[in-house]
Enzyme design. Structure first.
Site, PDB file in Angstrom:
ATOM      1  N   GLY A   1       0.790  -1.226   0.000  1.00 57.25           N
ATOM      2  CA  GLY A   1       0.000   0.000   0.000  1.00 57.25           C
ATOM      3  C   GLY A   1       0.817   1.269   0.000  1.00 57.25           C
TER       4      GLY A   1
ATOM      5  CE1 TYR B   1      22.744 -15.183   9.104  1.00 56.52           C
ATOM      6  CE2 TYR B   1      22.468 -17.341  10.119  1.00 56.52           C
ATOM      7  CZ  TYR B   1      21.956 -16.118   9.759  1.00 56.52           C
ATOM      8  OH  TYR B   1      20.654 -15.812  10.057  1.00 56.52           O
TER       9      TYR B   1
END
Length: 246
Positions: free
Chosen positions: A47, A150
């Site tokens: 939106g 990571y």
């Protein structure tokens, strides 16, 4: 007045879910990432209160250029950008030192430095009552992820966020880390789930299911809300009991 939020890595997965939850809190949301087409599609679907901005949050120069177009007031900053850029099967052998260094640094830049640089650039724009939220990972506790960059990169976020909370607390700004377990957030995770390789990790938890992006986003939304004013300096685990944060 509506609050303004910035979500890095906001085009899909956890970042998109966070953007949706912050919209429900009456925030105007800027989603950032490297791939403009993904950001633009997500913004169109969510939106007009969602603005896409494409730039590399690990690049200081790119952040400086983008800063002129980012909101002058940032009530909520969610540092979500990152992900495992190298996996065990792709990591160079230990004897290939140059390649090994580059692989680790890619993980550190993607997961740690994006958060450090974005926070440094935007912290002066965060008012009293502002919120900074980092997305960590259960990989920071090992679970087979300590052999590559990571997990250690995600682990480094936690003490830095604690120190930042102590620094910014007098200004009424909270800083927290949300640490998800194995989360079905992208095609790679779906493949890991479908292969059965995720089953031992899931079964080791109390809820016996994978974490959903909505589980993570709901915790982020709480920490971003006025109700979380006295919650700061914390790493909050959202993993169904696979790792117990005590």
């Amino acid at each position: 007045m509506p609050r303004t939020a910035i979500v890095t890595g906001g085009g899909y997965g956890i970042g998109r879910a966070v953007a949706e939850h912050l919209l429900a809190q009456d925030c105007d949301v800027v989603i950032t990432g490297r791939r403009a087409e993904i950001l633009e599609r997500t913004a169109a679907e969510l939106g007009p209160r969602v603005t896409p901005m494409a730039f590399d949050a690990s690049d200081p120069d790119a952040i400086q250029v983008a800063a002129d177009s980012l909101p002058a007031r940032v009530d909520v900053l969610v540092n979500n950008a990152g992900g495992a850029t190298e996996y065990d099967f792709a990591m160079p052998e230990r004897g290939r030192l140059k390649e090994l260094r580059e692989a680790w640094l890619r993980n550190i830049e993607a997961n740690l430095m994006t958060a450090v640089l974005m926070t440094a650039a935007l912290e002066p724009r965060i008012p009293h009552g502002g919120r900074i939220i980092m997305i960590g990972s259960i990989a920071a506790r090992g679970f087979g992820a300590g052999r590559y960059g990571y997990g250690p990169a995600k682990a480094a976020i936690e003490p830095w966020a604690t120190d930042l909370a102590l620094e910014l607390g007098p200004r009424g700004i909270t800083v927290n880390v949300v640490s998800p377990g194995f989360t079905v957030s992208n095609d790679r995770a779906l493949g890991f789930l479908a292969s059965g390789d995720a089953a031992p990790l899931i079964e080791s938890g109390a809820t016996k299911r994978a974490t959903d992006v909505a589980d993570v986003a709901a915790m982020v939304a709480f920490l971003a809300s006025p109700a979380a004013a006295q919650t700061t300096g914390q790493t909050i685990h959202v993993n169904g009991g696979t790792h117990l944060g005590r």
